[in-house]
Scaffold this motif. Structure first.
Motif, PDB file in Angstrom:
ATOM      1  N   GLN A  99      -3.702   0.468  -7.630  1.00 30.33           N
ATOM      2  CA  GLN A  99      -4.487   0.248  -6.407  1.00 30.33           C
ATOM      3  C   GLN A  99      -5.156   1.570  -6.033  1.00 30.33           C
ATOM      4  OE1 GLN A  99      -5.056  -2.732  -4.767  1.00 30.33           O
ATOM      5  NE2 GLN A  99      -4.083  -3.517  -6.617  1.00 30.33           N
ATOM      6  N   ASN A 101      -7.380   2.373  -3.928  1.00 32.25           N
ATOM      7  CA  ASN A 101      -7.494   2.683  -2.504  1.00 32.25           C
ATOM      8  C   ASN A 101      -6.224   3.353  -1.985  1.00 32.25           C
ATOM      9  OD1 ASN A 101      -6.095   0.220  -2.871  1.00 32.25           O
ATOM     10  ND2 ASN A 101      -6.622  -0.497  -0.828  1.00 32.25           N
ATOM     11  N   LYS A 104      -6.029   6.973  -3.478  1.00 37.26           N
ATOM     12  CA  LYS A 104      -6.942   7.875  -2.766  1.00 37.26           C
ATOM     13  C   LYS A 104      -6.439   8.188  -1.361  1.00 37.26           C
ATOM     14  CE  LYS A 104     -11.336   7.339  -5.064  1.00 37.26           C
ATOM     15  NZ  LYS A 104     -12.760   7.236  -4.862  1.00 37.26           N
ATOM     16  N   ASP A 105      -5.868   7.199  -0.672  1.00 33.99           N
ATOM     17  CA  ASP A 105      -5.330   7.433   0.675  1.00 33.99           C
ATOM     18  C   ASP A 105      -4.225   8.484   0.648  1.00 33.99           C
ATOM     19  OD1 ASP A 105      -7.050   5.541   1.739  1.00 33.99           O
ATOM     20  OD2 ASP A 105      -5.516   3.975   1.958  1.00 33.99           O
TER      21      ASP A 105
END
Length: 125
Positions: A99, A101, A104-105
């Motif tokens: 995932q 996202n 990156k978070d």
């Protein structure tokens, strides 16, 4: 008016700085349904890892997450077998089910430990 420096103030500031060096944040992973602990690492180690992230490659982000998240260093051999990865640094993306996202978070949270979130805000303004 600038305050005159005295040794007691400098010592107090140094002690506070030592406390500030240990920083912990938590990321709520939807994929895992739990929080991931993220710890600040020494600046020199962080800089070496960031220098190796060419164009935000997943491998580079994995290395950074691996170093900053203690959970990826627990039961490494068993986790590598279960997630079928060849090296420990590949565990973060495997555990997070690729995932991007979430990966990156977590990297963004790590960057805030070193003030990089402030640089981004200054550029926007």
């Amino acid at each position: 008016m600038i305050k005159k420096a005295n040794l007691a103030d400098i010592i107090a500031r140094k002690k506070q700085g030592e406390l500030d060096k240990f920083q912990v944040a938590y990321y709520d992973s939807e994929t895992l349904g739990m929080q991931i602990e993220i710890r600040k690492i020494p600046l020199s180690k962080y800089m070496n890892l960031v220098e190796n992230i060419d164009g935000e490659t997943v491998h580079g982000m994995n290395a950074l997450i691996y170093e900053c998240c203690p959970m990826f260093k627990e039961n490494v051999k068993e986790a590598m077998e279960i997630y079928e990865v060849g090296e420990p640094m590949d565990l973060p993306s495997a555990v997070l089910e690729d995932q991007l996202n979430e990966i990156k978070d977590i990297v963004e949270i790590i960057n805030t430990f070193y003030g990089l979130d402030k640089i981004g805000e200054d550029i926007k303004n």
